[in-house]
Design a protein around this motif. Structure first.
Motif, short mmCIF file in Angstrom:
data_model
loop_
_atom_site.label_atom_id
_atom_site.label_comp_id
_atom_site.label_asym_id
_atom_site.label_seq_id
_atom_site.Cartn_x
_atom_site.Cartn_y
_atom_site.Cartn_z
N UNK B 152 0.83 -1.20 0.00
CA UNK B 152 0.00 0.00 0.00
C UNK B 152 0.87 1.26 0.00
N UNK B 153 1.93 1.24 0.82
CA UNK B 153 2.83 2.41 0.90
C UNK B 153 3.59 2.63 -0.40
N UNK B 154 4.05 1.52 -1.00
CA UNK B 154 4.80 1.64 -2.26
C UNK B 154 3.91 2.21 -3.35
N UNK B 155 2.67 1.71 -3.43
CA UNK B 155 1.74 2.21 -4.45
C UNK B 155 1.41 3.68 -4.20
N UNK B 156 1.14 4.04 -2.95
CA UNK B 156 0.81 5.44 -2.63
C UNK B 156 1.96 6.37 -2.91
N UNK B 157 3.16 5.95 -2.55
CA UNK B 157 4.35 6.77 -2.78
C UNK B 157 4.61 6.97 -4.26
N UNK B 158 4.41 5.89 -5.04
CA UNK B 158 4.59 5.98 -6.49
C UNK B 158 3.55 6.92 -7.10
N UNK B 159 2.30 6.80 -6.62
CA UNK B 159 1.23 7.68 -7.11
C UNK B 159 1.58 9.14 -6.84
N UNK B 160 2.14 9.40 -5.66
CA UNK B 160 2.54 10.76 -5.31
C UNK B 160 3.47 11.33 -6.38
N UNK B 161 4.46 10.54 -6.77
CA UNK B 161 5.42 11.00 -7.77
C UNK B 161 4.78 11.24 -9.13
N UNK B 162 3.97 10.30 -9.57
CA UNK B 162 3.35 10.42 -10.89
C UNK B 162 2.42 11.62 -10.93
N UNK B 163 1.64 11.81 -9.85
CA UNK B 163 0.66 12.90 -9.83
C UNK B 163 1.33 14.27 -9.75
N UNK B 164 2.53 14.32 -9.14
CA UNK B 164 3.23 15.60 -9.06
C UNK B 164 3.64 16.09 -10.45
N UNK B 165 3.67 15.19 -11.44
CA UNK B 165 4.02 15.59 -12.81
C UNK B 165 2.80 16.10 -13.57
#
Lengths: 208, 208, 208
Positions: B152-165
């Motif tokens: 869950x943390x890995x997916x959320x952290x990855x989403x954070x990065x993608x969405x910041x773009x």
């Protein structure tokens, strides 16, 4: 790609697979296996960098992160075949600890630590990834019981220091002291050498 | 008091109680219970700050020290009733890991680390307090065996990065990626999802 | 050689021997015994220095490295006789934790941390070498179960702070708060005091 980097990558692969094997024995899930592969490969160097207050290499240079990740994927997929590459793994692992020892000693020298601490840092770089692996797997670290690695690293690190006081070039010092680590470890395994057994007489130290 | 701080305190309470419960199962004395509550709540962030060489928050800002101490006192006094608040605890804990993940990712970004390392720092912030808790209690860390948190943390952290773009504001990125952590964890628990079991065929990897 | 240094060396010897004894019970080899002696003696101070981002003393000043190494050699050779010096060891050890507590509190003050954190740093300096020793030996840390040390350190560290607000000179503050640590520990051992047992009624907290 330099020979140095190739050896480093081969060592990292061998260390990661050793982590995967230990985690599989403990029936960990894929996340656990990945973490154990990771700490086995980079734990010793990370502890060293925390103690000497240096930047932690794998956090800035991702080469080793990728190497560990790919090794993890491949090792889990081919987990039933890992027995077949045991001899190659042992060789890579032995070359790896020789290299890690020298890297650790050199980092200590660069940061101005006394010789004995530099040898300790070299030994830590080579051996403490395995110590952290064993602790996370709830085992007494294997190098504290059946010592295979550490003496070789201590001898190699000490040789590095002594040879640096001669007229040999640094390249030769690296080659000779690294070869000493490899030689001591190979001889120890071939002739089943270990540190003196101090428990022969089965004394019960403390009954409490 | 900002919403952010309230969530952080609720998460700290949930983490501390999880530490108290684990320590009680091991029949530790009050000092042991306090230390376990403490490392469960702040251990992940402390490890992160040591690795990125940042100041350790709880050593300068005592808010969380007091929150953990009061939680410890209350939880030990009402230890027989903790079962009744289990569902609330699970909710706080889940919201807590979402927040901790984002805090860890943001600290990594602020210190200029590559994306994959920032995601690892977020996961570490959320999950490694529990790892240290389990090691101090002489158990193989539970997230290495029955993974509930880390994916869950890995997916959320990855989403954070993608969405910041994207063109989303940072507030929305935080809300969406945090919600993703919560959603994945809730679904995993409700539908009893786990990482693929690689031991189905009961292969004995190594007989040594 | 100052009295302070002599006490520090006696404490280090007592801590190292406690490490050697624990490692011998686990039947470790000489390398393992040396490492356990080492972390027992300097582990608490090292953890403190990593957390407050200070230089690690034993890596620059080799006095304690030599003291630990000589203690290790002597203790392993005379391992069957260690029972005879148990009372002296207990005395050195008790004086050692008093000194380590004060050193830790003073380092925290020098780095500008709040009082409660300084007391925690003092307790950590005195007690966490033993915690790391127990973890490396695959045991739940003994001070989390049968607390002998930590309360004495917390009381002594707190006394240090309160007394520093009086007109007493620093020397007197050190002597009084150090004596308090020693007194509390001696009384605890003589009268078999421990923290309140919260398990008297044998409640099963969690059956999962």
């Amino acid at each position: 790609m330099s020979l140095f980097l190739i050896i480093d990558i081969l060592g990292t692969i061998a260390f990661s697979i050793s982590g995967v094997l230990t985690a599989l024995k403990k029936r960990m899930d894929p996340f656990g296996i990945l973490i154990i592969a990771f700490v086995t490969a980079v734990g010793g160097g990370t502890l060293r960098d925390v103690l000497i207050d240096a930047d932690i290499t794998w956090m800035r240079n991702l080469t080793f992160v990728y190497v560990i990740f790919i090794t993890f994927i491949v090792a889990v997929i081919f987990r039933k075949k890992l027995g077949y590459v045991r001899k190659s793994l042992f060789l890579f692992d032995t070359i790896g600890i020789a290299l890690y020892t020298i890297v650790g000693v050199e980092k200590g020298i660069a940061a101005g630590f006394p010789p004995i601490i530099c040898v300790a840092l070299g030994t830590m770089t080579a051996c403490f990834g395995g110590v952290i692996r064993d602790i996370l797997c709830n085992e007494i670290p294997i190098i504290f019981r059946k010592e295979i690695y550490a003496t070789a690293c201590i001898l190699g690190g000490t040789a590095y220091f002594l040879l640096m006081k001669t007229t040999l070039t640094e390249d030769w010092v690296v080659v000779i002291s690294g070869s000493l680590v490899i030689l001591v470890r190979l001889l120890a395994v071939i002739f089943k050498l270990s540190l003196p057994n101090i428990y022969k007489d089965q004394i019960v130290i403390d009954k409490e």
